[in-house]
Design a protein around this motif. Structure first.
Motif, PDB file in Angstrom:
ATOM      1  N   ASN A  82       0.799  -1.345   0.096  1.00  0.00           N
ATOM      2  CA  ASN A  82      -0.069  -0.094  -0.130  1.00  0.00           C
ATOM      3  C   ASN A  82       0.698   1.199  -0.015  1.00  0.00           C
ATOM      4  N   ALA A  83       2.018   1.244   0.500  1.00  0.00           N
ATOM      5  CA  ALA A  83       3.010   2.272   0.662  1.00  0.00           C
ATOM      6  C   ALA A  83       3.805   2.450  -0.505  1.00  0.00           C
ATOM      7  N   GLY A  84       3.646   1.671  -1.605  1.00  0.00           N
ATOM      8  CA  GLY A  84       4.268   1.670  -2.722  1.00  0.00           C
ATOM      9  C   GLY A  84       5.476   0.967  -3.132  1.00  0.00           C
ATOM     10  N   MET A  85       5.707  -0.012  -2.222  1.00  0.00           N
ATOM     11  CA  MET A  85       7.020  -0.891  -2.475  1.00  0.00           C
ATOM     12  C   MET A  85       6.589  -1.927  -3.666  1.00  0.00           C
ATOM     13  N   HIS A  86       7.456  -2.510  -4.491  1.00  0.00           N
ATOM     14  CA  HIS A  86       7.334  -3.409  -5.296  1.00  0.00           C
ATOM     15  C   HIS A  86       6.933  -4.676  -4.822  1.00  0.00           C
ATOM     16  N   ARG A 118       9.789  -6.935  -3.203  1.00  0.00           N
ATOM     17  CA  ARG A 118      10.356  -6.230  -2.040  1.00  0.00           C
ATOM     18  C   ARG A 118       9.672  -6.325  -0.772  1.00  0.00           C
ATOM     19  N   MET A 158      17.284  -2.483   5.438  1.00  0.00           N
ATOM     20  CA  MET A 158      17.765  -1.326   4.881  1.00  0.00           C
ATOM     21  C   MET A 158      18.531  -0.702   6.240  1.00  0.00           C
ATOM     22  N   MET A 188      12.595   3.289  10.262  1.00  0.00           N
ATOM     23  CA  MET A 188      12.240   4.660   9.825  1.00  0.00           C
ATOM     24  C   MET A 188      12.114   4.496   8.423  1.00  0.00           C
ATOM     25  N   TYR A 189      12.773   3.351   7.565  1.00  0.00           N
ATOM     26  CA  TYR A 189      12.676   3.644   6.142  1.00  0.00           C
ATOM     27  C   TYR A 189      11.208   3.368   5.774  1.00  0.00           C
ATOM     28  N   TYR A 190      10.370   2.953   6.515  1.00  0.00           N
ATOM     29  CA  TYR A 190       9.051   2.476   5.886  1.00  0.00           C
ATOM     30  C   TYR A 190       8.007   3.874   6.172  1.00  0.00           C
ATOM     31  N   HIS A 191       8.467   4.697   6.971  1.00  0.00           N
ATOM     32  CA  HIS A 191       7.424   5.832   7.184  1.00  0.00           C
ATOM     33  C   HIS A 191       6.318   5.527   7.431  1.00  0.00           C
TER      34      HIS A 191
END
Lengths: 435, 283
Positions: A129-133, A136, A157, A162-165
């Motif tokens: 939903n956050a836009g990751m492929h 991944r 990562m 924090m990477y996933y915001h």
């Protein structure tokens, strides 16, 4: 068995070293020990370009280490029929969830797989939903779910969680961390429908009391800082760090610079203390364990009662863990010994880091993190660490995972094989004195 | 020694298949209760602390008045001609321009091109969004942002790095998070950058294994603990320019590199089999 952990790490570091993302073999060995002991402190270089295979291996090490080598081995049938009984308790697991060791290991594996699978699906959907492929999102969700349940700390990562915001992902991972912090014997009890056992458990009640007190102090300290002191930052960042430290997971939602420079010194110290005490015994969490602190507290109560009672009275103090049990001298002695060993290790590790020029607060923080298998770092643990410090931190992680006594027994056995005559003389003298 | 509780386990068993899902549901419920209770406890304590504490409100320090401009004029850092949020390239000043006073430097009030004495050439536009305090753009590295976070907090910085990972959506429509990693081989530091959709579309490749991501020059306001994003250390990009496009470097399959692993696996399997044989013989 204790030696198996370091031998396994020596082999497990080979694929890491061959990846080319480590400065030298010792860095790869540090990473392997950190993975297997579920510490989660990483010295990898350029993590964001690490291959899926190497990343998968890092989290497989977390799974093996968090469940236990014996649990994995017995679950896979590597030891044959009835194998692993004698070895089960030697890797820091003194409690049988069910009387049968094989069923215990299978139960632990099933619980872990179930929770990790559910978490992977939920976090994966959030990541998509956050836009990751898709690939991944799937892999990242699997990896962070394993890391969360094993209360380990590696992330795919360099920016950690924090990477996933995503506040939602952080909340889901917190829930999985809580499931990992509960001991497996309590999991078994809850699954049988005896949920009240959880709330009667002395260690669980002590944990709530401990968290209540320490979070109150932490909140008062953190709120007085210049930064990270407003409500949203406190509720999101600081509370996550508190739980990450208490469970000895090691996920970070603040940078090491924010941890050292922007949090107040009191808040920084409290996070270190949370890591030092750790989580519940019989779970994937590290640290001294709340159970031991509870037993020391109970022994203090017993001493006070004995002081106030007449000489002829017999004072019994009990605790509740799947049944009412008396606090015996052996339990208190074991708790006191292990706590002492942990504290000595914290101090020695800190002194070695200070001798290498690191600031005292950072040295203490990272030493506690290593020995308690916490994984949070204030900047001392990084690629290019001094050799002696790296070696001692490896020893600290190993000792912390085995909860010291197993490691000390191993060291005694090694010494006995080297100087058998001297040991034999000591044993004979001891026997004569007792006779 | 088994007590009555252990006996009960043996009788009932802990792993009954039919009750597994029910047990799991109880497990989730209990764990969620524990988690909720702890989070509620933490939240209440934090709220209580905040109402009692005298915590000053922290603000993004990018809106200070012009009074500080003269002080900032003597700060270190290469002064770029003028900021241009619209993407029109600014003419670079030759050499350092230390000591230039705020009156001579780019003024926030100068909205017409060439209005300052520093550079009167056409096309050297002034960014009206920049206040006098941010008239200096600090060309720095991502590692320096971490090491000197308080110095750079609230200032306009310019960094160069490789975009890695993914483009993550935010709650604000039309904005995304990207992660920019330092380019230096001995520096793995990275930072989150908030970009607009138009800026994000300039990125053609995101770095990962076997792929070098688009290298970008990002200019924006750095926050060591952003109020808008719950204390995250980030850069709110005002401009993003591509310096090098991404490059794919696919791996080539070399069987020789798999041989050590294959040998080790074979040795491991042999040891397991040997262990089981020896164990069965000693029974």
């Amino acid at each position: 068995m204790g030696l198996a952990w370091i031998v396994l790490a020596l082999f497990a570091s080979i694929p890491l070293f061959l990846s080319g993302h480590y400065a030298d073999y010792l860095d790869a060995l540090f990473e392997a020990v950190s993975g297997l002991t579920t510490t989660g402190a990483s010295v990898v270089q350029d993590l964001d370009h690490l291959s899926y295979a190497d990343n998968m291996w890092r989290f497989v090490m977390h799974a093996i280490g968090g469940l236990g080598i014996i649990v994995v081995g017995v679950s896979l049938g590597l030891f044959g029929r009835g194998g692993g009984k004698g070895l089960f308790s030697s890797e820091g697991r003194s409690e049988h969830v069910v009387p049968n060791v094989v069923n215990t290991t299978r139960f632990i594996s099933r619980v872990a797989i179930t929770f990790v699978a559910i978490s992977t699906i939920v976090v994966g959907l959030l990541a998509l939903n956050a836009g990751m492929h898709f690939d991944r999102a799937l892999l990242h969700s699997l990896w962070v779910s394993v890391s969360a349940f094993m209360t380990a700390g590696f992330t795919p990562m360099s920016q950690s969680i924090m990477y996933y915001h995503s506040y939602a992902i952080e909340m889901v991972l917190l829930l999985v961390i809580f499931m990992g912090v509960i001991s497996f014997s309590l999991h078994a009890v809850i699954m049988r429908g005896e949920v009240s056992e959880l709330f009667h458990d002395t260690e669980f009640k002590f944990t709530l009391l401990w968290l209540f007190c320490i979070v109150a102090v932490f909140a008062a300290s953190a709120a007085g800082g210049e930064a990270l002191s407003d409500m949203p930052a406190l509720l999101r960042r600081s509370s996550f760090m508190v739980i990450s430290a208490f469970s000895t997971t090691g996920f970070m939602v603040v940078t090491p610079t924010q941890l050292t420079d922007m949090m107040t010194s009191g808040a920084f110290l409290i996070i270190a203390i949370l890591m030092a005490i750790g989580g519940l015994s019989g779970s994937t969490a590290g640290g001294i364990k709340v159970h031991r602190i509870a037993m020391i507290a109970k022994s203090i109560i017993m001493m006070v009662k004995e002081a106030n009672a007449p000489d002829s009275a017999r004072v019994v103090v009990s605790y509740y863990h799947l049944g009412r049990r008396p606090v015996s001298e052996a339990i208190v002695r074991e708790a006191t010994t292990v706590v002492s060993l942990y504290v000595i290790t914290f101090i020695v590790g800190a002194l070695i880091a200070i001798a290498h020029g690191y600031e005292a607060s950072q040295a203490i923080f990272d030493s506690i993190s290593m020995a308690s298998n916490g994984g949070l770092t204030s900047g001392v643990v990084a690629p290019g660490m001094p050799l002696t410090l790296k070696l001692f931190f490896i020893l600290e992680m190993w000792a912390g995972r085995l909860e010291f006594l197993t490691l000390m027994a191993l060291i005694a056995q090694v010494i006995a094989t080297i100087v058998p005559d001297r040991i034999a003389d000591m044993i004979n003298k001891d026997r004569k004195r007792r006779a | 020694m088994m007590n009555h509780r252990d006996t009960a386990y043996a009788q009932r068993g802990a792993c009954g298949g039919a009750s597994w899902s029910a047990g799991f549901a109880r497990e989730v419920k209990a764990s969620a209760t524990f988690a909720f209770a702890t989070c509620a406890l933490v939240g209440m304590l934090l709220m209580g602390a905040l109402t009692c504490a005298l915590a000053p409100a922290s603000a993004c320090a990018d809106e200070l008045g012009t009074a500080n401009a003269a002080q900032n004029a003597s700060a270190n850092g290469t002064v770029q001609g003028s900021a241009d949020a619209a993407g029109v390239p600014a003419e670079e000043q030759a050499g350092d321009v230390e000591g230039v006073s705020a009156a001579e430097a780019v003024s926030s009030d100068a909205e017409t091109p060439g209005a300052t004495s520093v550079d009167a050439s056409e096309g050297n536009y002034v960014d009206p969004a920049q206040t006098a305090d941010n008239s200096f753009i600090y060309d720095t590295s991502i590692a320096s942002l971490a090491q000197e976070a308080s110095f750079h907090d609230g200032r306009v910085v310019q960094i160069l790095g490789e975009v890695v990972g993914d483009r993550i959506s935010t709650d604000a429509p039309g904005h995304y998070w990207i992660t920019v990693e330092a380019e230096e081989s001995n520096d793995s530091s990275s930072i989150s950058v908030l970009v607009s959709e138009s800026q994000a579309e300039k990125i053609d490749t995101y770095g990962r294994y076997g792929v070098v991501g688009t290298r970008v020059q990002v200019r924006g306001v750095y926050h060591q603990a952003c109020d808008e994003h719950d204390g995250l250390a980030d850069i709110h990009a005002t401009s993003l320019e591509v310096s090098h496009p991404g490059v794919e470097m696919p791996d080539q399959f070399v069987l020789r590199e798999f041989l050590p692993g294959i040998v080790l696996v074979a040795v491991g399997i042999a040891l397991v089999v040997l262990f089981r044989i020896v164990r069965e013989r000693t029974r």
